[in-house]
Design a protein around this motif. Structure first.
Motif, PDB file in Angstrom:
ATOM      1  N   PHE A 281       0.802  -1.225   0.000  1.00 48.28           N
ATOM      2  CA  PHE A 281       0.000   0.000   0.000  1.00 48.28           C
ATOM      3  C   PHE A 281       0.832   1.271   0.000  1.00 48.28           C
ATOM      4  CE2 PHE A 281      -2.780  -3.148   2.231  1.00 48.28           C
ATOM      5  CZ  PHE A 281      -3.570  -3.402   1.125  1.00 48.28           C
ATOM      6  N   ASP A 282       2.072   1.162   0.438  1.00 49.16           N
ATOM      7  CA  ASP A 282       2.998   2.289   0.363  1.00 49.16           C
ATOM      8  C   ASP A 282       4.411   1.721   0.322  1.00 49.16           C
ATOM      9  OD1 ASP A 282       3.633   1.627   3.033  1.00 49.16           O
ATOM     10  OD2 ASP A 282       2.604   3.349   3.877  1.00 49.16           O
ATOM     11  N   THR A 283       5.382   2.581   0.178  1.00 43.02           N
ATOM     12  CA  THR A 283       6.768   2.132   0.044  1.00 43.02           C
ATOM     13  C   THR A 283       7.206   1.326   1.260  1.00 43.02           C
ATOM     14  OG1 THR A 283       7.249   4.050  -1.338  1.00 43.02           O
ATOM     15  CG2 THR A 283       9.134   2.931  -0.346  1.00 43.02           C
ATOM     16  N   TYR A 284       6.862   1.799   2.441  1.00 44.07           N
ATOM     17  CA  TYR A 284       7.236   1.099   3.670  1.00 44.07           C
ATOM     18  C   TYR A 284       6.659  -0.313   3.678  1.00 44.07           C
ATOM     19  CZ  TYR A 284       7.843   0.108   8.649  1.00 44.07           C
ATOM     20  OH  TYR A 284       8.193  -0.463   9.848  1.00 44.07           O
ATOM     21  N   ASP A 285       5.366  -0.434   3.395  1.00 45.57           N
ATOM     22  CA  ASP A 285       4.739  -1.756   3.392  1.00 45.57           C
ATOM     23  C   ASP A 285       5.371  -2.668   2.347  1.00 45.57           C
ATOM     24  OD1 ASP A 285       3.062  -0.715   5.336  1.00 45.57           O
ATOM     25  OD2 ASP A 285       1.216  -1.337   4.342  1.00 45.57           O
TER      26      ASP A 285
ATOM     27  N   LEU B 209      13.328   7.323  -5.744  1.00 46.06           N
ATOM     28  CA  LEU B 209      14.333   6.283  -5.544  1.00 46.06           C
ATOM     29  C   LEU B 209      15.076   6.384  -4.214  1.00 46.06           C
ATOM     30  CD1 LEU B 209      15.308   3.832  -7.072  1.00 46.06           C
ATOM     31  CD2 LEU B 209      17.054   5.251  -8.124  1.00 46.06           C
ATOM     32  N   ALA B 210      15.545   7.555  -3.853  1.00 47.74           N
ATOM     33  CA  ALA B 210      16.332   7.687  -2.614  1.00 47.74           C
ATOM     34  C   ALA B 210      15.516   7.253  -1.402  1.00 47.74           C
ATOM     35  CB  ALA B 210      16.826   9.122  -2.450  1.00 47.74           C
ATOM     36  N   ARG B 211      14.277   7.689  -1.343  1.00 47.87           N
ATOM     37  CA  ARG B 211      13.419   7.312  -0.215  1.00 47.87           C
ATOM     38  C   ARG B 211      13.182   5.807  -0.203  1.00 47.87           C
ATOM     39  NH1 ARG B 211       7.647   7.008   0.143  1.00 47.87           N
ATOM     40  NH2 ARG B 211       7.423   8.204  -1.783  1.00 47.87           N
ATOM     41  N   ALA B 212      12.877   5.243  -1.352  1.00 45.55           N
ATOM     42  CA  ALA B 212      12.570   3.814  -1.427  1.00 45.55           C
ATOM     43  C   ALA B 212      13.771   2.962  -1.009  1.00 45.55           C
ATOM     44  CB  ALA B 212      12.115   3.452  -2.836  1.00 45.55           C
ATOM     45  N   VAL B 213      14.938   3.289  -1.525  1.00 48.81           N
ATOM     46  CA  VAL B 213      16.142   2.527  -1.176  1.00 48.81           C
ATOM     47  C   VAL B 213      16.443   2.668   0.314  1.00 48.81           C
ATOM     48  CG1 VAL B 213      18.651   2.402  -1.513  1.00 48.81           C
ATOM     49  CG2 VAL B 213      17.129   2.540  -3.499  1.00 48.81           C
ATOM     50  N   THR B 214      16.324   3.873   0.831  1.00 49.37           N
ATOM     51  CA  THR B 214      16.598   4.106   2.250  1.00 49.37           C
ATOM     52  C   THR B 214      15.650   3.311   3.138  1.00 49.37           C
ATOM     53  OG1 THR B 214      17.484   6.300   1.785  1.00 49.37           O
ATOM     54  CG2 THR B 214      16.748   5.886   4.044  1.00 49.37           C
ATOM     55  N   VAL B 215      14.370   3.335   2.822  1.00 55.53           N
ATOM     56  CA  VAL B 215      13.392   2.590   3.622  1.00 55.53           C
ATOM     57  C   VAL B 215      13.708   1.097   3.586  1.00 55.53           C
ATOM     58  CG1 VAL B 215      10.963   1.889   3.763  1.00 55.53           C
ATOM     59  CG2 VAL B 215      11.548   4.304   3.482  1.00 55.53           C
ATOM     60  N   CYS B 216      13.930   0.561   2.396  1.00 56.81           N
ATOM     61  CA  CYS B 216      14.226  -0.875   2.300  1.00 56.81           C
ATOM     62  C   CYS B 216      15.483  -1.241   3.083  1.00 56.81           C
ATOM     63  CB  CYS B 216      14.357  -1.299   0.840  1.00 56.81           C
ATOM     64  SG  CYS B 216      12.786  -1.717   0.058  1.00 56.81           S
TER      65      CYS B 216
ATOM     66  N   GLY C 100      16.082  -3.917   6.415  1.00 56.43           N
ATOM     67  CA  GLY C 100      16.891  -5.119   6.292  1.00 56.43           C
ATOM     68  C   GLY C 100      17.051  -5.686   4.900  1.00 56.43           C
ATOM     69  N   VAL C 101      16.616  -4.963   3.884  1.00 57.14           N
ATOM     70  CA  VAL C 101      16.808  -5.412   2.504  1.00 57.14           C
ATOM     71  C   VAL C 101      18.028  -4.688   1.945  1.00 57.14           C
ATOM     72  CG1 VAL C 101      15.820  -5.520   0.182  1.00 57.14           C
ATOM     73  CG2 VAL C 101      14.327  -5.794   2.180  1.00 57.14           C
ATOM     74  N   ASP C 102      18.999  -5.446   1.476  1.00 55.38           N
ATOM     75  CA  ASP C 102      20.170  -4.868   0.820  1.00 55.38           C
ATOM     76  C   ASP C 102      19.694  -4.382  -0.549  1.00 55.38           C
ATOM     77  OD1 ASP C 102      22.645  -4.201  -0.208  1.00 55.38           O
ATOM     78  OD2 ASP C 102      23.364  -6.267  -0.346  1.00 55.38           O
ATOM     79  N   ALA C 103      19.459  -3.087  -0.662  1.00 55.21           N
ATOM     80  CA  ALA C 103      18.777  -2.551  -1.839  1.00 55.21           C
ATOM     81  C   ALA C 103      19.646  -1.578  -2.624  1.00 55.21           C
ATOM     82  CB  ALA C 103      17.494  -1.845  -1.416  1.00 55.21           C
ATOM     83  N   ILE C 104      19.504  -1.687  -3.933  1.00 58.87           N
ATOM     84  CA  ILE C 104      19.971  -0.666  -4.858  1.00 58.87           C
ATOM     85  C   ILE C 104      18.745  -0.281  -5.673  1.00 58.87           C
ATOM     86  CG2 ILE C 104      22.355  -1.506  -4.932  1.00 58.87           C
ATOM     87  CD1 ILE C 104      21.696  -2.748  -7.683  1.00 58.87           C
ATOM     88  N   GLY C 105      18.868   0.710  -6.522  1.00 59.87           N
ATOM     89  CA  GLY C 105      17.679   1.116  -7.258  1.00 59.87           C
ATOM     90  C   GLY C 105      17.964   1.576  -8.664  1.00 59.87           C
ATOM     91  N   VAL C 106      16.926   1.485  -9.473  1.00 57.40           N
ATOM     92  CA  VAL C 106      16.946   2.004 -10.835  1.00 57.40           C
ATOM     93  C   VAL C 106      15.730   2.914 -10.959  1.00 57.40           C
ATOM     94  CG1 VAL C 106      16.889   1.460 -13.288  1.00 57.40           C
ATOM     95  CG2 VAL C 106      18.002  -0.124 -11.693  1.00 57.40           C
ATOM     96  N   GLY C 107      15.986   4.160 -11.319  1.00 56.52           N
ATOM     97  CA  GLY C 107      14.898   5.121 -11.404  1.00 56.52           C
ATOM     98  C   GLY C 107      14.598   5.544 -12.827  1.00 56.52           C
TER      99      GLY C 107
END
Length: 175
Positions: A78-82, A105-112, A116-123
């Motif tokens: 329902f949102d990036t956090y969820d 992207l910055a917010r999504a990667v930071t939240v993940c 505990g998710v080792d995250a990178i992103g493609v925007g």
């Protein structure tokens, strides 16, 4: 990163992805086609029976050649956090490439990462052609970032938790 996590956004009345979402899906399709990810987790809103982001995303990807067994649906993003919390806690995602618009992207990667998710992103940036929409969405990020910080600090549970699902494990196990 073995998994692409595509964050949902608006689906049109006819059930097809709106341009922002279609752009995200094209990135995920390319990541899969080039072997950069082995599975795609599509996470979005399905709060109402007549509105279903995950199934619209799945349909789009399958129609463009991604095998159905490589697309896993999260109906409660329902949102990036969820989406990030459920990717980790429900689907067992340890490492992911997040796919969204560049302004998000910055917010999504930071939240993940905080969850505990080792995250990178493609925007995606093609959505800039929708000038006012892009500007509004970019400005919205300020408020959304405050909400995300509060979510992370509170450690709240996602709206829907549920049991552990093996869809990602299964998708990664199959050739």
């Amino acid at each position: 990163m073995p998994v692409a996590l595509v964050l949902g956004t608006r689906v049109q009345a006819d059930g097809t992805p709106a341009p922002f979402l279609a752009a995200r899906l094209e990135i995920a399709r390319e990541l899969y086609a080039t072997g950069k990810v082995q599975a795609i987790l599509v996470s979005g809103d399905n709060m109402r029976h007549e509105y279903n982001e995950p199934e619209a995303m799945q349909r789009w990807l399958i129609e463009r050649g991604v095998p159905a067994d490589k697309v896993v649906l999260d109906y409660a993003g329902f949102d990036t956090y969820d989406s990030c919390a459920r990717a980790k806690r429900i689907f067992g995602v340890e490492r992911a490439t997040l796919v969204t618009q560049q302004f998000h992207l910055a917010r999504a990667v930071t939240v993940c990462r905080h969850l505990g998710v080792d995250a990178i992103g493609v925007g995606d940036e093609t959505a800039r052609e929708y000038g006012r929409t892009w500007q509004f969405a970019s400005a919205r990020e300020y408020g959304a970032s405050i909400k995300a910080a509060l979510d992370v600090l509170s450690g709240r549970d996602p709206v829907h938790l549920g049991r552990r699902e093996t869809g990602i494990d299964d998708a990664l196990r199959t050739g």
